[in-house]
Motif scaffolding. Structure first.
Motif, PDB file in Angstrom:
ATOM      1  N   ASP A  57       0.804  -1.232   0.000  1.00 47.57           N
ATOM      2  CA  ASP A  57       0.000   0.000   0.000  1.00 47.57           C
ATOM      3  C   ASP A  57       0.836   1.282   0.000  1.00 47.57           C
ATOM      4  N   GLY A  58       1.895   1.303  -0.803  1.00 47.16           N
ATOM      5  CA  GLY A  58       2.700   2.510  -0.922  1.00 47.16           C
ATOM      6  C   GLY A  58       3.766   2.675   0.148  1.00 47.16           C
ATOM      7  N   TYR A  59       3.914   1.673   1.016  1.00 45.15           N
ATOM      8  CA  TYR A  59       4.904   1.724   2.090  1.00 45.15           C
ATOM      9  C   TYR A  59       5.873   0.556   1.988  1.00 45.15           C
ATOM     10  N   VAL A  60       7.131   0.823   2.299  1.00 49.54           N
ATOM     11  CA  VAL A  60       8.145  -0.200   2.507  1.00 49.54           C
ATOM     12  C   VAL A  60       8.240  -0.380   4.022  1.00 49.54           C
ATOM     13  N   TYR A  61       8.084  -1.619   4.479  1.00 53.12           N
ATOM     14  CA  TYR A  61       8.179  -1.928   5.906  1.00 53.12           C
ATOM     15  C   TYR A  61       9.492  -2.640   6.176  1.00 53.12           C
ATOM     16  N   GLY A  62      10.190  -2.215   7.216  1.00 51.09           N
ATOM     17  CA  GLY A  62      11.447  -2.829   7.583  1.00 51.09           C
ATOM     18  C   GLY A  62      11.627  -2.837   9.084  1.00 51.09           C
ATOM     19  N   HIS A  63      12.708  -3.472   9.516  1.00 54.73           N
ATOM     20  CA  HIS A  63      13.036  -3.485  10.938  1.00 54.73           C
ATOM     21  C   HIS A  63      14.544  -3.495  11.116  1.00 54.73           C
ATOM     22  N   SER A  64      14.961  -3.062  12.291  1.00 56.43           N
ATOM     23  CA  SER A  64      16.387  -2.958  12.552  1.00 56.43           C
ATOM     24  C   SER A  64      16.607  -2.871  14.051  1.00 56.43           C
ATOM     25  N   ALA A  65      17.812  -3.213  14.471  1.00 57.45           N
ATOM     26  CA  ALA A  65      18.228  -2.882  15.824  1.00 57.45           C
ATOM     27  C   ALA A  65      18.589  -1.398  15.836  1.00 57.45           C
ATOM     28  N   GLU A  66      18.656  -0.813  17.017  1.00 58.43           N
ATOM     29  CA  GLU A  66      19.121   0.569  17.126  1.00 58.43           C
ATOM     30  C   GLU A  66      20.532   0.629  16.563  1.00 58.43           C
ATOM     31  N   GLY A  67      20.831   1.672  15.838  1.00 58.42           N
ATOM     32  CA  GLY A  67      22.165   1.823  15.270  1.00 58.42           C
ATOM     33  C   GLY A  67      22.227   3.049  14.396  1.00 58.42           C
ATOM     34  N   LYS A  68      23.236   3.102  13.575  1.00 60.43           N
ATOM     35  CA  LYS A  68      23.508   4.275  12.748  1.00 60.43           C
ATOM     36  C   LYS A  68      22.341   4.616  11.823  1.00 60.43           C
ATOM     37  N   LYS A  69      21.798   3.610  11.131  1.00 61.22           N
ATOM     38  CA  LYS A  69      20.706   3.855  10.182  1.00 61.22           C
ATOM     39  C   LYS A  69      19.493   4.460  10.893  1.00 61.22           C
ATOM     40  N   ILE A  70      19.092   3.870  12.005  1.00 58.52           N
ATOM     41  CA  ILE A  70      17.920   4.362  12.741  1.00 58.52           C
ATOM     42  C   ILE A  70      18.192   5.761  13.277  1.00 58.52           C
ATOM     43  N   ARG A  71      19.371   5.977  13.846  1.00 60.57           N
ATOM     44  CA  ARG A  71      19.713   7.306  14.365  1.00 60.57           C
ATOM     45  C   ARG A  71      19.625   8.358  13.263  1.00 60.57           C
ATOM     46  N   MET A  72      20.184   8.036  12.097  1.00 60.31           N
ATOM     47  CA  MET A  72      20.189   9.010  11.001  1.00 60.31           C
ATOM     48  C   MET A  72      18.776   9.269  10.484  1.00 60.31           C
ATOM     49  N   MET A  73      17.949   8.226  10.379  1.00 62.28           N
ATOM     50  CA  MET A  73      16.580   8.427   9.876  1.00 62.28           C
ATOM     51  C   MET A  73      15.725   9.182  10.884  1.00 62.28           C
ATOM     52  N   ARG A  74      15.995   9.024  12.172  1.00 57.44           N
ATOM     53  CA  ARG A  74      15.290   9.811  13.187  1.00 57.44           C
ATOM     54  C   ARG A  74      15.678  11.285  13.076  1.00 57.44           C
ATOM     55  N   GLU A  75      16.958  11.547  12.806  1.00 58.07           N
ATOM     56  CA  GLU A  75      17.429  12.928  12.681  1.00 58.07           C
ATOM     57  C   GLU A  75      16.932  13.590  11.398  1.00 58.07           C
ATOM     58  N   ASN A  76      16.865  12.804  10.320  1.00 55.70           N
ATOM     59  CA  ASN A  76      16.384  13.312   9.035  1.00 55.70           C
ATOM     60  C   ASN A  76      15.548  12.221   8.384  1.00 55.70           C
ATOM     61  N   PRO A  77      14.226  12.308   8.462  1.00 58.31           N
ATOM     62  CA  PRO A  77      13.364  11.230   7.974  1.00 58.31           C
ATOM     63  C   PRO A  77      13.263  11.125   6.447  1.00 58.31           C
ATOM     64  N   HIS A  78      13.860  12.048   5.721  1.00 56.53           N
ATOM     65  CA  HIS A  78      13.800  11.996   4.255  1.00 56.53           C
ATOM     66  C   HIS A  78      14.872  11.043   3.743  1.00 56.53           C
ATOM     67  N   VAL A  79      14.430   9.976   3.080  1.00 56.37           N
ATOM     68  CA  VAL A  79      15.341   8.927   2.633  1.00 56.37           C
ATOM     69  C   VAL A  79      15.093   8.614   1.160  1.00 56.37           C
ATOM     70  N   CYS A  80      15.987   7.813   0.607  1.00 50.63           N
ATOM     71  CA  CYS A  80      15.828   7.289  -0.738  1.00 50.63           C
ATOM     72  C   CYS A  80      15.827   5.770  -0.624  1.00 50.63           C
ATOM     73  N   PHE A  81      14.928   5.115  -1.357  1.00 54.80           N
ATOM     74  CA  PHE A  81      14.841   3.655  -1.350  1.00 54.80           C
ATOM     75  C   PHE A  81      15.052   3.159  -2.770  1.00 54.80           C
ATOM     76  N   GLU A  82      15.848   2.098  -2.906  1.00 65.25           N
ATOM     77  CA  GLU A  82      16.144   1.540  -4.225  1.00 65.25           C
ATOM     78  C   GLU A  82      16.016   0.034  -4.173  1.00 65.25           C
ATOM     79  N   VAL A  83      15.461  -0.520  -5.251  1.00 68.62           N
ATOM     80  CA  VAL A  83      15.367  -1.973  -5.405  1.00 68.62           C
ATOM     81  C   VAL A  83      15.622  -2.291  -6.873  1.00 68.62           C
ATOM     82  N   ASP A  84      16.219  -3.452  -7.116  1.00 67.38           N
ATOM     83  CA  ASP A  84      16.479  -3.817  -8.503  1.00 67.38           C
ATOM     84  C   ASP A  84      16.376  -5.318  -8.702  1.00 67.38           C
TER      85      ASP A  84
END
Length: 150
Positions: free
Chosen positions: A41-68
């Motif tokens: 439904d227009g969303y990518v769902y993921g999960h992670s432990a706390e770490g660099k990726k989560i910290r950075m996305m919390r600080e700046n929620p604008h991201v780019c997603f790529e799949v191929d």
């Protein structure tokens, strides 16, 4: 021949793949990391432990997603989307997201020792006990898709 994927082809590629990449940016640093995901439904769902990726996305929620999907250097499809990170706090929504991810990755597990945490913990028995998982979604916006067919 190079070309653009249709909306239906973009949707199909997002639903068929299991591994995508998130690029996030914070404080002048860019970080690109692969994730297991499920698309719905227009969303990518993921999960992670706390770490660099989560910290950075919390600080700046604008991201780019790529799949191929790459069959060869001259036969591939790629989708790139800008989106916004949203942490999921509702228990039922977290559970549904995790079930979706598990259903996508479990058919790819090749050993009895494999489990849905895919490396966050060492053993099945550790899942949910040693590491607090962050479950999130990315609302995809500005989606483009390209292909090459040789």
């Amino acid at each position: 021949m190079l070309g653009k994927l249709s909306e239906m082809e973009i949707d199909r590629l997002l639903k068929e793949q299991v591994v995508g990449r998130i690029a996030c940016q914070s404080n002048g640093e860019i970080y690109l990391v692969p994730i297991n995901y499920v698309y719905r439904d227009g969303y990518v769902y993921g999960h992670s432990a706390e770490g660099k990726k989560i910290r950075m996305m919390r600080e700046n929620p604008h991201v780019c997603f790529e799949v191929d999907e790459i069959n060869s250097i001259f036969q591939w499809k790629s989708v790139i989307a800008n989106g916004k990170y949203e942490e999921i706090t509702d228990f039922d929504e977290k559970q549904q997201a995790m079930q979706g991810i598990i259903h996508r990755i479990m058919p790819l597990v090749t050993s009895a020792e494999g489990h849905p945490s895919h490396g966050i913990t060492e053993k099945d028995s550790d899942v949910g006990t040693l590491v607090e998982l962050v479950v999130y979604r990315i609302k995809l916006e500005e989606i483009t898709g390209r292909f090459e067919q040789g």
